[in-house]
Design a protein around this motif. Structure first.
Motif, PDB file in Angstrom:
ATOM      1  N   ALA A  87       4.205  42.825  35.469  1.00 56.30           N
ATOM      2  CA  ALA A  87       4.200  41.251  35.080  1.00 56.30           C
ATOM      3  C   ALA A  87       3.147  40.765  35.864  1.00 56.30           C
ATOM      4  CB  ALA A  87       5.591  40.823  35.535  1.00 56.30           C
ATOM      5  N   MET A  88       2.699  40.957  36.979  1.00 54.31           N
ATOM      6  CA  MET A  88       1.554  40.576  37.799  1.00 54.31           C
ATOM      7  C   MET A  88       0.425  40.686  37.243  1.00 54.31           C
ATOM      8  SD  MET A  88       0.456  40.947  41.681  1.00 54.31           S
ATOM      9  CE  MET A  88       0.092  42.730  41.527  1.00 54.31           C
ATOM     10  N   VAL A  89      -0.056  41.749  36.275  1.00 56.38           N
ATOM     11  CA  VAL A  89      -1.289  41.902  35.604  1.00 56.38           C
ATOM     12  C   VAL A  89      -1.402  40.712  34.465  1.00 56.38           C
ATOM     13  CG1 VAL A  89      -2.496  43.228  34.132  1.00 56.38           C
ATOM     14  CG2 VAL A  89      -1.628  44.202  36.194  1.00 56.38           C
ATOM     15  N   GLY A  90      -0.117  40.615  33.837  1.00 55.59           N
ATOM     16  CA  GLY A  90      -0.003  39.667  32.920  1.00 55.59           C
ATOM     17  C   GLY A  90      -0.132  38.156  33.316  1.00 55.59           C
ATOM     18  N   SER A  91       0.387  37.986  34.486  1.00 55.57           N
ATOM     19  CA  SER A  91       0.418  36.645  35.171  1.00 55.57           C
ATOM     20  C   SER A  91      -1.156  36.247  35.261  1.00 55.57           C
ATOM     21  CB  SER A  91       1.140  36.585  36.360  1.00 55.57           C
ATOM     22  OG  SER A  91       1.120  35.552  37.120  1.00 55.57           O
ATOM     23  N   PHE A  92      -1.727  37.313  35.879  1.00 56.59           N
ATOM     24  CA  PHE A  92      -3.251  37.037  36.242  1.00 56.59           C
ATOM     25  C   PHE A  92      -4.110  36.531  35.054  1.00 56.59           C
ATOM     26  CE2 PHE A  92      -7.650  38.160  36.024  1.00 56.59           C
ATOM     27  CZ  PHE A  92      -8.248  37.823  36.997  1.00 56.59           C
ATOM     28  N   LYS A 114     -13.574  39.774  40.987  1.00 53.71           N
ATOM     29  CA  LYS A 114     -13.071  39.422  42.381  1.00 53.71           C
ATOM     30  C   LYS A 114     -11.640  38.889  42.231  1.00 53.71           C
ATOM     31  CE  LYS A 114     -14.763  36.398  45.988  1.00 53.71           C
ATOM     32  NZ  LYS A 114     -15.792  35.721  46.485  1.00 53.71           N
ATOM     33  N   LYS A 115     -11.483  37.893  41.333  1.00 57.04           N
ATOM     34  CA  LYS A 115     -10.404  37.171  41.342  1.00 57.04           C
ATOM     35  C   LYS A 115      -9.268  38.220  40.886  1.00 57.04           C
ATOM     36  CE  LYS A 115     -12.335  32.978  39.443  1.00 57.04           C
ATOM     37  NZ  LYS A 115     -12.320  32.015  38.462  1.00 57.04           N
ATOM     38  N   PHE A 116      -9.481  39.037  40.249  1.00 56.48           N
ATOM     39  CA  PHE A 116      -8.422  40.245  39.584  1.00 56.48           C
ATOM     40  C   PHE A 116      -8.105  40.932  41.039  1.00 56.48           C
ATOM     41  CE2 PHE A 116      -7.035  44.264  38.050  1.00 56.48           C
ATOM     42  CZ  PHE A 116      -5.852  43.846  37.355  1.00 56.48           C
ATOM     43  N   LEU A 117      -9.125  41.309  41.855  1.00 54.11           N
ATOM     44  CA  LEU A 117      -8.710  42.104  42.946  1.00 54.11           C
ATOM     45  C   LEU A 117      -8.052  41.503  44.157  1.00 54.11           C
ATOM     46  CD1 LEU A 117     -12.013  44.353  42.966  1.00 54.11           C
ATOM     47  CD2 LEU A 117      -9.445  44.946  42.346  1.00 54.11           C
ATOM     48  N   LEU A 118      -8.252  40.099  44.354  1.00 52.13           N
ATOM     49  CA  LEU A 118      -7.873  39.071  44.997  1.00 52.13           C
ATOM     50  C   LEU A 118      -6.351  38.500  44.732  1.00 52.13           C
ATOM     51  CD1 LEU A 118     -10.781  36.763  46.292  1.00 52.13           C
ATOM     52  CD2 LEU A 118      -9.736  38.714  47.529  1.00 52.13           C
ATOM     53  N   ASN A 134       0.121  37.135  45.411  1.00 54.10           N
ATOM     54  CA  ASN A 134       1.641  37.758  45.233  1.00 54.10           C
ATOM     55  C   ASN A 134       2.372  38.542  46.278  1.00 54.10           C
ATOM     56  OD1 ASN A 134       2.271  37.202  42.152  1.00 54.10           O
ATOM     57  ND2 ASN A 134       0.191  37.515  42.069  1.00 54.10           N
ATOM     58  N   VAL A 135       1.749  38.790  47.326  1.00 57.56           N
ATOM     59  CA  VAL A 135       2.213  39.486  48.403  1.00 57.56           C
ATOM     60  C   VAL A 135       3.290  38.598  49.074  1.00 57.56           C
ATOM     61  CG1 VAL A 135       1.965  40.243  50.823  1.00 57.56           C
ATOM     62  CG2 VAL A 135       0.441  41.094  48.921  1.00 57.56           C
ATOM     63  N   ILE A 184      -6.551  31.217  45.114  1.00 62.26           N
ATOM     64  CA  ILE A 184      -7.355  32.238  44.576  1.00 62.26           C
ATOM     65  C   ILE A 184      -8.311  32.065  43.563  1.00 62.26           C
ATOM     66  CG2 ILE A 184      -7.344  34.584  43.952  1.00 62.26           C
ATOM     67  CD1 ILE A 184      -7.179  34.306  46.814  1.00 62.26           C
ATOM     68  N   LEU A 185      -7.565  31.336  42.458  1.00 64.13           N
ATOM     69  CA  LEU A 185      -8.063  31.416  40.713  1.00 64.13           C
ATOM     70  C   LEU A 185      -9.144  30.207  40.709  1.00 64.13           C
ATOM     71  CD1 LEU A 185      -5.063  32.503  38.788  1.00 64.13           C
ATOM     72  CD2 LEU A 185      -6.832  33.850  39.493  1.00 64.13           C
ATOM     73  N   VAL A 186      -8.898  29.166  41.598  1.00 66.32           N
ATOM     74  CA  VAL A 186      -9.677  27.913  41.339  1.00 66.32           C
ATOM     75  C   VAL A 186     -10.359  27.856  42.815  1.00 66.32           C
ATOM     76  CG1 VAL A 186      -9.821  25.715  40.620  1.00 66.32           C
ATOM     77  CG2 VAL A 186      -8.197  27.026  40.000  1.00 66.32           C
ATOM     78  N   PRO A 187     -11.367  28.605  43.159  1.00 67.23           N
ATOM     79  CA  PRO A 187     -12.251  28.183  44.408  1.00 67.23           C
ATOM     80  C   PRO A 187     -12.467  26.602  44.826  1.00 67.23           C
ATOM     81  CG  PRO A 187     -13.263  29.907  43.269  1.00 67.23           C
ATOM     82  CD  PRO A 187     -12.238  29.396  42.391  1.00 67.23           C
ATOM     83  N   GLY A 188     -12.279  26.135  45.777  1.00 67.83           N
ATOM     84  CA  GLY A 188     -12.279  24.826  46.147  1.00 67.83           C
ATOM     85  C   GLY A 188     -11.318  23.907  45.761  1.00 67.83           C
TER      86      GLY A 188
END
Length: 141
Positions: free
Chosen positions: A48-53, A68-72, A77-78, A121-125
């Motif tokens: 589900a986390m992959v789909g959420s990304f 980079k975003k995918f790996l971060l 989610n930790v 993570i997904l929207v830097p800044g």
């Protein structure tokens, strides 16, 4: 970012969260009869986390997915996983809740944490843009 834009993000995040929770729960229920509940929970969580990304990058934050975003993204989610896992364990072990329902209850508690971390993570800044600017008054001490 305007308040209207921020509210739009929160609304889209909630919508994606609902779809993601449904996906997670469906996978969990499919796996639950075939493996221990916690293993089914963990595998469903990862899928589900992959789909959420992808839903969050394209729909919630309207940004382009990158490696980079995918790996971060799992880092966001930790916290979610820890909160949900502890909640799941507590609800099943101490509260005697049904193992088919407990994951949904635990997931509700983690929602605000997941929103803030995924946005960072997904929207830097984004974190800096949401903070008010410090006032620039001079002191006469």
């Amino acid at each position: 970012m305007s308040r209207k834009d921020q509210l739009g993000q929160v609304f889209r995040f909630a919508l994606v969260g609902g779809v993601n929770t449904g996906t997670f729960f469906g996978i969990y229920l499919l796996l639950h009869p075939w493996m221990p509940y916690f293993a089914a929970y963990s595998l469903a969580f990862v899928l589900a986390m992959v789909g959420s990304f992808f839903m969050n990058t394209y729909f919630t934050y309207r940004t382009r997915p990158t490696w980079k975003k995918f790996l971060l993204f799992p880092l966001t989610n930790v916290t979610n996983y820890v909160i949900q896992s502890a909640g799941l364990y507590a609800l099943v072990t101490w509260a005697g809740m049904d193992t088919r329902i407990a994951p949904l209850v635990a997931a509700v508690v983690a929602i605000p944490f997941t929103f803030l971390l995924s946005r960072k993570i997904l929207v830097p800044g984004a974190a800096r843009a949401a903070e008010p600017e410090p006032s620039r008054t001079s002191s006469t001490v």
